[in-house]
Design a protein around this motif. Structure first.
Motif, PDB file in Angstrom:
ATOM      1  N   LEU A  69      39.396  92.267  35.600  1.00  0.00           N
ATOM      2  CA  LEU A  69      39.842  92.430  34.221  1.00  0.00           C
ATOM      3  C   LEU A  69      38.714  92.146  33.236  1.00  0.00           C
ATOM      4  O   LEU A  69      37.741  91.473  33.571  1.00  0.00           O
ATOM      5  CB  LEU A  69      41.012  91.481  33.936  1.00  0.00           C
ATOM      6  N   GLN A  70      38.868  92.619  32.011  1.00  0.00           N
ATOM      7  CA  GLN A  70      37.898  92.339  30.953  1.00  0.00           C
ATOM      8  C   GLN A  70      38.051  90.918  30.436  1.00  0.00           C
ATOM      9  O   GLN A  70      37.072  90.253  30.124  1.00  0.00           O
ATOM     10  CB  GLN A  70      38.099  93.308  29.788  1.00  0.00           C
ATOM     11  N   ASN A  71      39.285  90.451  30.316  1.00  0.00           N
ATOM     12  CA  ASN A  71      39.573  89.136  29.751  1.00  0.00           C
ATOM     13  C   ASN A  71      40.189  88.234  30.803  1.00  0.00           C
ATOM     14  O   ASN A  71      40.833  88.703  31.739  1.00  0.00           O
ATOM     15  CB  ASN A  71      40.544  89.272  28.571  1.00  0.00           C
ATOM     16  N   LYS A  72      40.018  86.927  30.591  1.00  0.00           N
ATOM     17  CA  LYS A  72      40.632  85.971  31.510  1.00  0.00           C
ATOM     18  C   LYS A  72      42.149  86.046  31.398  1.00  0.00           C
ATOM     19  O   LYS A  72      42.698  86.322  30.340  1.00  0.00           O
ATOM     20  CB  LYS A  72      40.166  84.552  31.191  1.00  0.00           C
ATOM     21  N   THR A  73      42.794  85.755  32.503  1.00  0.00           N
ATOM     22  CA  THR A  73      44.249  85.767  32.561  1.00  0.00           C
ATOM     23  C   THR A  73      44.741  84.383  32.961  1.00  0.00           C
ATOM     24  O   THR A  73      43.971  83.569  33.468  1.00  0.00           O
ATOM     25  CB  THR A  73      44.741  86.834  33.567  1.00  0.00           C
ATOM     26  N   GLU A  74      46.011  84.119  32.715  1.00  0.00           N
ATOM     27  CA  GLU A  74      46.555  82.826  33.135  1.00  0.00           C
ATOM     28  C   GLU A  74      46.688  82.818  34.653  1.00  0.00           C
ATOM     29  O   GLU A  74      46.853  83.861  35.278  1.00  0.00           O
ATOM     30  CB  GLU A  74      47.911  82.545  32.465  1.00  0.00           C
ATOM     31  N   ARG A  75      46.615  81.631  35.219  1.00  0.00           N
ATOM     32  CA  ARG A  75      46.704  81.510  36.668  1.00  0.00           C
ATOM     33  C   ARG A  75      48.144  81.696  37.125  1.00  0.00           C
ATOM     34  O   ARG A  75      49.070  81.206  36.496  1.00  0.00           O
ATOM     35  CB  ARG A  75      46.222  80.139  37.115  1.00  0.00           C
ATOM     36  N   ALA A  76      48.288  82.392  38.226  1.00  0.00           N
ATOM     37  CA  ALA A  76      49.603  82.580  38.837  1.00  0.00           C
ATOM     38  C   ALA A  76      49.383  82.883  40.314  1.00  0.00           C
ATOM     39  O   ALA A  76      48.326  83.391  40.702  1.00  0.00           O
ATOM     40  CB  ALA A  76      50.359  83.717  38.168  1.00  0.00           C
ATOM     41  N   TRP A  77      50.399  82.576  41.117  1.00  0.00           N
ATOM     42  CA  TRP A  77      50.246  82.790  42.551  1.00  0.00           C
ATOM     43  C   TRP A  77      51.617  82.905  43.190  1.00  0.00           C
ATOM     44  O   TRP A  77      52.471  82.035  43.020  1.00  0.00           O
ATOM     45  CB  TRP A  77      49.478  81.634  43.168  1.00  0.00           C
ATOM     46  N   ILE A  78      51.831  83.966  43.913  1.00  0.00           N
ATOM     47  CA  ILE A  78      52.968  84.096  44.809  1.00  0.00           C
ATOM     48  C   ILE A  78      52.366  84.305  46.191  1.00  0.00           C
ATOM     49  O   ILE A  78      51.782  85.359  46.451  1.00  0.00           O
ATOM     50  CB  ILE A  78      53.902  85.262  44.421  1.00  0.00           C
ATOM     51  N   PRO A  79      52.440  83.283  47.047  1.00  0.00           N
ATOM     52  CA  PRO A  79      51.808  83.389  48.367  1.00  0.00           C
ATOM     53  C   PRO A  79      52.266  84.641  49.107  1.00  0.00           C
ATOM     54  O   PRO A  79      53.451  84.922  49.206  1.00  0.00           O
ATOM     55  CB  PRO A  79      52.272  82.121  49.094  1.00  0.00           C
ATOM     56  N   GLY A  80      51.298  85.411  49.581  1.00  0.00           N
ATOM     57  CA  GLY A  80      51.606  86.608  50.344  1.00  0.00           C
ATOM     58  C   GLY A  80      51.747  87.863  49.519  1.00  0.00           C
ATOM     59  O   GLY A  80      51.828  88.953  50.070  1.00  0.00           O
ATOM     60  N   LEU A  81      51.751  87.766  48.193  1.00  0.00           N
ATOM     61  CA  LEU A  81      51.938  88.957  47.362  1.00  0.00           C
ATOM     62  C   LEU A  81      50.812  89.145  46.345  1.00  0.00           C
ATOM     63  O   LEU A  81      50.209  90.216  46.293  1.00  0.00           O
ATOM     64  CB  LEU A  81      53.293  88.893  46.651  1.00  0.00           C
ATOM     65  N   TYR A  82      50.525  88.138  45.534  1.00  0.00           N
ATOM     66  CA  TYR A  82      49.421  88.267  44.582  1.00  0.00           C
ATOM     67  C   TYR A  82      48.947  86.901  44.119  1.00  0.00           C
ATOM     68  O   TYR A  82      49.638  85.904  44.266  1.00  0.00           O
ATOM     69  CB  TYR A  82      49.808  89.131  43.381  1.00  0.00           C
TER      70      TYR A  82
END
Length: 165
Positions: free
Chosen positions: A110-123
């Motif tokens: 991405l061009q800009n930073k994004t907030e952290r997120a995590w779904i194990p096994g998907l993204y």
């Protein structure tokens, strides 16, 4: 341009089941080891903590991989409408062998930073990268990444993007 769904990426049933089995087995083996090992309180507390973290991640994977990711002309979305990456913010798609990407997946820069997120096994989302894949089918992930690359090429070739201000 309409915002209909171009591609959908779901967790593969077999891969999801195997990943959940392995994670839960690891958690229970750590708990079994805690009970059977002759160690001090600190070591046993550490093993219980690691087992709890592994079982928590297994539960998060179980809940999260019920959902799916959609590619639309406006970007990448999770099933509940959360924006993973807006099309205007995407620079490139990395899907090579040596790319730092999830298993059977791809990475979107991405061009800009994004907030952290995590779904194990998907993204996962961290900094300027979004990793998509894990327990997904390789063919579906390849189709989504190829479709996204085509959309990015179309955007780069559009007359509005080539205008000099």
């Amino acid at each position: 341009m309409s915002d209909s769904v171009i591609a959908q990426l779901k967790a593969s049933t077999v891969r999801r089941g195997f990943a959940l089995f392995v994670m839960m087995l690891l958690g229970f083996l750590l708990l079994y080891l805690t009970v059977t090992i002759d160690a001090g309180f600190v070591h046993k507390a550490f093993l219980v903590g690691v087992a709890a973290a592994v079982l928590w991640m297994a539960r998060a994977m179980q809940r999260g991989t019920r959902g799916y990711i959609e590619l639309r002309a406006s970007g990448l979305y999770f099933e509940d409408g959360r924006v993973l990456a807006a099309m205007d913010d995407i620079l490139r798609v990395e899907r090579g062998v040596f790319a730092f990407k999830p298993s059977n997946g791809f990475v979107v820069t991405l061009q800009n930073k994004t907030e952290r997120a995590w779904i194990p096994g998907l993204y996962w989302k961290f900094g300027t990268r979004v990793g998509i894949g894990g327990v997904t089918a390789p063919s579906e992930a390849k189709f989504m990444s190829d479709s996204l690359a085509v959309l990015l090429e179309e955007r780069a070739d559009s007359p509005l993007m080539n205008m000099k201000l």
